[in-house]
Design an enzyme around this catalytic site. Sequence first.
Site, mmCIF file in Angstrom:
data_model
loop_
_atom_site.group_PDB
_atom_site.id
_atom_site.type_symbol
_atom_site.label_atom_id
_atom_site.label_comp_id
_atom_site.label_asym_id
_atom_site.label_seq_id
_atom_site.Cartn_x
_atom_site.Cartn_y
_atom_site.Cartn_z
ATOM 1 N N CYS A 136 0.804 -1.232 0.000
ATOM 2 C CA CYS A 136 0.000 0.000 0.000
ATOM 3 C C CYS A 136 0.830 1.273 0.000
ATOM 4 O O CYS A 136 0.282 2.373 -0.063
ATOM 5 C CB CYS A 136 -0.957 -0.014 1.191
ATOM 6 S SG CYS A 136 -2.062 -1.443 1.160
ATOM 7 N N HIS A 163 -2.065 7.862 6.395
ATOM 8 C CA HIS A 163 -2.507 6.621 5.755
ATOM 9 C C HIS A 163 -3.931 6.316 6.217
ATOM 10 O O HIS A 163 -4.789 5.977 5.398
ATOM 11 C CB HIS A 163 -1.546 5.488 6.120
ATOM 12 C CG HIS A 163 -1.719 4.251 5.321
ATOM 13 N ND1 HIS A 163 -1.743 4.240 3.942
ATOM 14 C CD2 HIS A 163 -1.886 2.950 5.713
ATOM 15 C CE1 HIS A 163 -1.903 2.997 3.507
ATOM 16 N NE2 HIS A 163 -2.002 2.201 4.563
ATOM 17 N N GLU A 199 -0.033 5.083 13.771
ATOM 18 C CA GLU A 199 0.303 6.376 13.169
ATOM 19 C C GLU A 199 0.274 7.496 14.200
ATOM 20 O O GLU A 199 1.138 8.381 14.208
ATOM 21 C CB GLU A 199 -0.676 6.704 12.031
ATOM 22 C CG GLU A 199 -0.347 6.017 10.725
ATOM 23 C CD GLU A 199 -1.030 6.680 9.547
ATOM 24 O OE1 GLU A 199 -0.369 7.438 8.816
ATOM 25 O OE2 GLU A 199 -2.237 6.430 9.361
ATOM 26 N N LYS A 242 -9.129 8.385 3.247
ATOM 27 C CA LYS A 242 -9.772 7.070 3.126
ATOM 28 C C LYS A 242 -11.140 7.044 3.783
ATOM 29 O O LYS A 242 -11.931 6.133 3.527
ATOM 30 C CB LYS A 242 -8.859 5.987 3.688
ATOM 31 C CG LYS A 242 -7.602 5.752 2.851
ATOM 32 C CD LYS A 242 -6.755 4.631 3.425
ATOM 33 C CE LYS A 242 -5.497 4.406 2.588
ATOM 34 N NZ LYS A 242 -4.530 5.526 2.708
ATOM 35 N N HIS A 276 -9.762 2.585 0.637
ATOM 36 C CA HIS A 276 -8.355 2.246 0.408
ATOM 37 C C HIS A 276 -8.180 1.764 -1.029
ATOM 38 O O HIS A 276 -8.591 0.662 -1.386
ATOM 39 C CB HIS A 276 -7.925 1.155 1.391
ATOM 40 C CG HIS A 276 -6.441 1.009 1.500
ATOM 41 N ND1 HIS A 276 -5.562 1.347 0.502
ATOM 42 C CD2 HIS A 276 -5.662 0.560 2.538
ATOM 43 C CE1 HIS A 276 -4.331 1.106 0.884
ATOM 44 N NE2 HIS A 276 -4.366 0.635 2.123
ATOM 45 N N PHE A 281 1.604 -3.892 3.926
ATOM 46 C CA PHE A 281 1.992 -5.248 4.316
ATOM 47 C C PHE A 281 3.486 -5.452 4.079
ATOM 48 O O PHE A 281 4.089 -4.852 3.189
ATOM 49 C CB PHE A 281 1.212 -6.282 3.511
ATOM 50 C CG PHE A 281 -0.258 -6.351 3.870
ATOM 51 C CD1 PHE A 281 -0.769 -5.712 4.987
ATOM 52 C CD2 PHE A 281 -1.130 -7.085 3.079
ATOM 53 C CE1 PHE A 281 -2.112 -5.797 5.320
ATOM 54 C CE2 PHE A 281 -2.475 -7.171 3.406
ATOM 55 C CZ PHE A 281 -2.967 -6.525 4.517
#
Length: 373
Positions: free
Chosen positions: A138, A266, A277, A298, A303, A361
């Site tokens: 991502c 994110h 975060e 998002k 996403h 990931f």
Amino acid sequence: MTPKKAYIWSYGAVSCFGVGVPVLIQNIFEGNNGLRPLTRFPTNGLYPALGGEVAGWELWIPEKKTSSWAFLWAKLAIQECLDRCSPSLPRSLPLIVSTTLGNMENLGDSCLSYGQLAQEIAKHFSFSGPVYTLNTACSSSLNALAFGWELLEHQPQFSQVLIVGVDALSSFVLAGFSSLKALTSGWVRPFSKNRDGLLVSEGAGAILMSLHPGNEALCLKGYGNASDANHLTGPHPQGEGLVRAIEAGLKMAHLSPNQIHYINAHGTGTPYNDRMETIAFHRVFGKEATQIPISSSKSMIGHALGAAGALESIICLEALKQQRVPPTIHYDPDLECDLDYVPEKTRPLFLQYCLKTASGFGGQNSALILEKE
């Protein structure tokens, strides 16, 4: 030593709000929710039937028949990007395609394979320069922008580079995230007390960069990348990789933490990511962390995987241009996420430097610093 910069010449977008940067930016700054029930393929009750399909996708069915949705979204974003800049753009420029899935929507049939997507895009636009495919989960788009900058620095025969982040929705994608129990059955609620997962979306963001100033007074000023080396799918609980990525970006940009005016996080809406975060921002920015507006796009567009960083970077560029920051919608205060997440309403603000973060990931963490000169 004067810090180096990579200038943003143009950009184009396809999102769950439809085709084009204007429709994306209008809806983002109005705080509209672009997520809705999925209609392009059956979910059969196996996973939540919500996501970020490109609005009006039905109009493109005739063009999609000979290719894939990923190719189509990339094509439309690139065309807008090219239309917004000089028609004399050299077709020998490098092309970097960032994607987590390529044409995985076509798994099992004879359409484009993962590795062929970038080549098909280059062929369609008659790009004759080098072609790259980049996948760092991502964080793919942010790393593609950083790689594009490095390419320009080290291969001076190229005056511009084109980056496109793209991914398409499919039952394969949703099944994967559902098996990880990462999906919410409601709306995406980043940094909120009742957050319980993400929703997957699709689209593409195309960004044209150069080491030479263009018509836009916008540039990429620094970047950083670091690995957690913690877990295959989960972030480091104390944000170790993200802290190092942000600090590397600040160092490259020759900036101190208190010079950042806005953070586009994110912000997936999962319990682990949003807590991580928040901890990372506290660690990097110290007492200044509570004074920096932070928002998650998002909450409105879901996403978009390999396209997420590109689309959210475009949102950052427009925030810099318009001197206002977009909101985080569906927000409900949480004691463990205790920063300013710009709840529900767009906020006018002086902006010169913006931080964009991404995690993925495999322990991937990336940070970009964008500037309005």
